[in-house]
Design a protein around this motif. Structure first.
Motif, PDB file in Angstrom:
ATOM      1  N   ARG A   1       9.246 -11.807   0.937  1.00  0.00           N
ATOM      2  CA  ARG A   1       7.908 -12.396   0.808  1.00  0.00           C
ATOM      3  C   ARG A   1       7.374 -12.242  -0.611  1.00  0.00           C
ATOM      4  N   TYR A   2       7.599 -11.061  -1.173  1.00  0.00           N
ATOM      5  CA  TYR A   2       7.108 -10.827  -2.536  1.00  0.00           C
ATOM      6  C   TYR A   2       7.769 -11.788  -3.518  1.00  0.00           C
ATOM      7  N   GLU A   3       9.091 -11.883  -3.460  1.00  0.00           N
ATOM      8  CA  GLU A   3       9.807 -12.772  -4.370  1.00  0.00           C
ATOM      9  C   GLU A   3       9.366 -14.222  -4.166  1.00  0.00           C
TER      10      GLU A   3
ATOM     11  N   VAL B   1      13.549 -20.884   6.097  1.00  0.00           N
ATOM     12  CA  VAL B   1      13.189 -22.298   6.277  1.00  0.00           C
ATOM     13  C   VAL B   1      12.116 -22.715   5.274  1.00  0.00           C
ATOM     14  N   ALA B   2      11.254 -21.783   4.886  1.00  0.00           N
ATOM     15  CA  ALA B   2      10.143 -22.110   3.982  1.00  0.00           C
ATOM     16  C   ALA B   2      10.578 -22.306   2.538  1.00  0.00           C
ATOM     17  N   ILE B   3      11.696 -21.724   2.138  1.00  0.00           N
ATOM     18  CA  ILE B   3      12.104 -21.760   0.734  1.00  0.00           C
ATOM     19  C   ILE B   3      12.221 -23.188   0.186  1.00  0.00           C
ATOM     20  N   PRO B   4      12.891 -24.123   0.881  1.00  0.00           N
ATOM     21  CA  PRO B   4      12.954 -25.492   0.322  1.00  0.00           C
ATOM     22  C   PRO B   4      11.577 -26.103   0.084  1.00  0.00           C
ATOM     23  N   GLY B   5      10.638 -25.878   1.005  1.00  0.00           N
ATOM     24  CA  GLY B   5       9.288 -26.412   0.835  1.00  0.00           C
ATOM     25  C   GLY B   5       8.595 -25.806  -0.375  1.00  0.00           C
ATOM     26  N   LEU B   6       8.810 -24.523  -0.608  1.00  0.00           N
ATOM     27  CA  LEU B   6       8.216 -23.880  -1.775  1.00  0.00           C
ATOM     28  C   LEU B   6       8.820 -24.437  -3.060  1.00  0.00           C
ATOM     29  N   ARG B   7      10.119 -24.707  -3.016  1.00  0.00           N
ATOM     30  CA  ARG B   7      10.755 -25.309  -4.199  1.00  0.00           C
ATOM     31  C   ARG B   7      10.167 -26.696  -4.467  1.00  0.00           C
TER      32      ARG B   7
ATOM     33  N   GLU C   1      14.078 -18.379 -10.041  1.00  0.00           N
ATOM     34  CA  GLU C   1      14.845 -17.146  -9.868  1.00  0.00           C
ATOM     35  C   GLU C   1      14.322 -16.331  -8.691  1.00  0.00           C
ATOM     36  N   SER C   2      12.993 -16.237  -8.577  1.00  0.00           N
ATOM     37  CA  SER C   2      12.431 -15.420  -7.494  1.00  0.00           C
ATOM     38  C   SER C   2      12.692 -16.067  -6.136  1.00  0.00           C
ATOM     39  N   LEU C   3      12.678 -17.390  -6.070  1.00  0.00           N
ATOM     40  CA  LEU C   3      12.969 -18.059  -4.799  1.00  0.00           C
ATOM     41  C   LEU C   3      14.438 -17.880  -4.414  1.00  0.00           C
ATOM     42  N   ASN C   4      15.320 -17.827  -5.409  1.00  0.00           N
ATOM     43  CA  ASN C   4      16.722 -17.523  -5.114  1.00  0.00           C
ATOM     44  C   ASN C   4      16.859 -16.119  -4.545  1.00  0.00           C
ATOM     45  N   ARG C   5      16.127 -15.166  -5.146  1.00  0.00           N
ATOM     46  CA  ARG C   5      16.178 -13.787  -4.632  1.00  0.00           C
ATOM     47  C   ARG C   5      15.573 -13.716  -3.242  1.00  0.00           C
ATOM     48  N   ALA C   6      14.463 -14.430  -3.025  1.00  0.00           N
ATOM     49  CA  ALA C   6      13.837 -14.438  -1.700  1.00  0.00           C
ATOM     50  C   ALA C   6      14.816 -14.960  -0.660  1.00  0.00           C
ATOM     51  N   GLN C   7      15.524 -16.008  -0.986  1.00  0.00           N
ATOM     52  CA  GLN C   7      16.498 -16.582  -0.062  1.00  0.00           C
ATOM     53  C   GLN C   7      17.567 -15.548   0.292  1.00  0.00           C
ATOM     54  N   GLN C   8      17.997 -14.783  -0.699  1.00  0.00           N
ATOM     55  CA  GLN C   8      18.995 -13.740  -0.446  1.00  0.00           C
ATOM     56  C   GLN C   8      18.442 -12.659   0.481  1.00  0.00           C
ATOM     57  N   TYR C   9      17.199 -12.234   0.233  1.00  0.00           N
ATOM     58  CA  TYR C   9      16.598 -11.198   1.082  1.00  0.00           C
ATOM     59  C   TYR C   9      16.447 -11.674   2.521  1.00  0.00           C
TER      60      TYR C   9
ATOM     61  N   LEU D   1       9.742 -22.717  14.209  1.00  0.00           N
ATOM     62  CA  LEU D   1       9.654 -22.177  12.862  1.00  0.00           C
ATOM     63  C   LEU D   1       8.832 -23.125  12.016  1.00  0.00           C
ATOM     64  N   ASP D   2       8.021 -22.572  11.112  1.00  0.00           N
ATOM     65  CA  ASP D   2       7.156 -23.375  10.252  1.00  0.00           C
ATOM     66  C   ASP D   2       7.804 -23.527   8.886  1.00  0.00           C
ATOM     67  N   PRO D   3       8.277 -24.736   8.535  1.00  0.00           N
ATOM     68  CA  PRO D   3       8.931 -24.915   7.250  1.00  0.00           C
ATOM     69  C   PRO D   3       7.975 -25.165   6.095  1.00  0.00           C
ATOM     70  N   ALA D   4       6.676 -25.153   6.347  1.00  0.00           N
ATOM     71  CA  ALA D   4       5.727 -25.529   5.301  1.00  0.00           C
ATOM     72  C   ALA D   4       5.643 -24.514   4.183  1.00  0.00           C
ATOM     73  N   GLY D   5       5.904 -23.246   4.489  1.00  0.00           N
ATOM     74  CA  GLY D   5       5.865 -22.218   3.460  1.00  0.00           C
ATOM     75  C   GLY D   5       4.530 -21.535   3.307  1.00  0.00           C
ATOM     76  N   GLU D   6       3.476 -22.052   3.934  1.00  0.00           N
ATOM     77  CA  GLU D   6       2.158 -21.441   3.779  1.00  0.00           C
ATOM     78  C   GLU D   6       2.116 -20.047   4.382  1.00  0.00           C
ATOM     79  N   ALA D   7       2.664 -19.903   5.565  1.00  0.00           N
ATOM     80  CA  ALA D   7       2.600 -18.615   6.253  1.00  0.00           C
ATOM     81  C   ALA D   7       3.403 -17.558   5.516  1.00  0.00           C
ATOM     82  N   LEU D   8       4.332 -17.976   4.689  1.00  0.00           N
ATOM     83  CA  LEU D   8       5.196 -17.035   3.996  1.00  0.00           C
ATOM     84  C   LEU D   8       4.436 -16.207   2.995  1.00  0.00           C
ATOM     85  N   LEU D   9       3.458 -16.796   2.334  1.00  0.00           N
ATOM     86  CA  LEU D   9       2.807 -16.151   1.214  1.00  0.00           C
ATOM     87  C   LEU D   9       1.663 -15.254   1.667  1.00  0.00           C
ATOM     88  N   THR D  10       1.994 -14.320   2.554  1.00  0.00           N
ATOM     89  CA  THR D  10       0.969 -13.437   3.084  1.00  0.00           C
ATOM     90  C   THR D  10       1.293 -11.994   2.788  1.00  0.00           C
ATOM     91  N   VAL D  11       1.832 -11.790   1.664  1.00  0.00           N
ATOM     92  CA  VAL D  11       2.200 -10.439   1.277  1.00  0.00           C
ATOM     93  C   VAL D  11       0.958  -9.593   1.081  1.00  0.00           C
TER      94      VAL D  11
END
Length: 198
Positions: free
Chosen positions: A119-121, A155-161, A128-136, A188-198
Motif C-alpha cells: 500500500r505504501y509503495e 488488481v488496482a495497480i494497472p488502474g493506478l498506472r 518504480e514504486s508501483l513495480n515494488r507494490a506489485q511485487q509485495y 475485487l475493486d480495480p479502480a485503485g481508490e481503496a488501495l490508497l488508504t495507508v
C-alpha cells in the motif's frame, strides 16, 4: 448510519493535502464536516495508533486518543477505533457493520507487513514504486491466496498506472480484468481508490 453521514476515501483528501492545502481547505474541497488523521508506530511486536478527529471548519481537534495492541491483533485495534469514531460522530453502525466488527480475527504479521509495504509503495505513484507494490502484493498472495486485500491491491495497480499516464486506460482495464479473473474470490475493486488508504 446517521442520515447525511458520508465517509470519503482517504486518497481524495491526501491528493488535496499534497498541494499544501490546510485542513480547512481540504475539508471545504471535499465538502466534509470533519477530518480523521492518524499515525501508526510499530514498537517491537506492538502497534500504537494515534488518532485525531478534526473539525473541518475550525481545524480544532475535537477528539484524540491512542490505541495499541499486538500486531497480530490489528483488526481488533482498528475495530476499537471504528467504534469510538462512530460514537464521537454520532453515527449508528448498521447491523452488518456491527457483525463485521464482531468477527475480528488475528492477522498474519508477515502478511500484514507485505500488504502495508504494498500500500505504501502504491501510494507513491511512481513507476518504480508501483513495480515494488506489485511485487509485495504478489508475495502476499503467495502467502495467502485467499487474501482479498492482496488481490485487490494487485488488481488496482494497472488502474493506478493509467491514472499516472503510464499506460492507456483501455490497456489497464484489460490487464486488471485479467488479474481479477485469476483471483479465487470475487468483488475485487480495480479502480485503485481503496488501495490508497495507508
Amino acid at each position: 448510519q446517521r442520515a447525511g453521514l458520508r465517509v470519503l476515501n482517504p486518497s481524495s483528501a491526501r491528493r488535496i493535502a499534497e498541494t499544501g492545502a490546510s485542513g480547512r481547505e481540504v475539508a471545504a474541497a471535499l465538502e466534509a464536516d470533519a477530518l480523521v488523521e492518524g499515525t501508526v508506530q510499530r514498537i517491537g511486536p506492538r502497534l500504537i495508533m494515534d488518532m485525531r478527529l478534526i473539525d473541518g471548519r475550525t481545524e480544532e481537534v475535537v477528539w484524540s486518543d491512542d490505541f495499541s495492541g499486538a500486531q497480530v491483533d490489528l483488526r481488533t485495534v482498528l475495530n476499537q477505533v471504528t467504534l469510538v469514531l462512530a460514537e464521537r460522530t454520532g453515527a449508528t453502525l448498521s447491523p452488518e457493520a456491527q457483525a463485521l466488527l464482531a468477527e475480528a480475527a488475528a492477522i498474519d504479521p508477515a502478511l500484514y507487513e507485505l500488504l502495508l509495504q504494498g500500500r505504501y509503495e502504491a501510494s507513491l505513484l511512481t513507476e518504480e514504486s508501483l513495480n515494488r507494490a506489485q511485487q509485495y502484493f504478489g508475495q502476499a498472495i503467495v502467502r495467502d491466496s485467499m487474501s482479498g486485500e492482496a488481490w485487490g491491491g494487485l488488481v488496482a495497480i494497472p488502474g493506478l498506472r493509467a491514472q499516472q499516464g503510464m499506460v492507456p486506460g483501455d490497456e489497464a482495464r484489460v490487464l486488471a480484468d485479467s488479474i481479477a479473473a485469476l483471483a479465487p474470490i470475487r468483488d475485487l475493486d480495480p479502480a485503485g481508490e481503496a488501495l490508497l488508504t495507508v
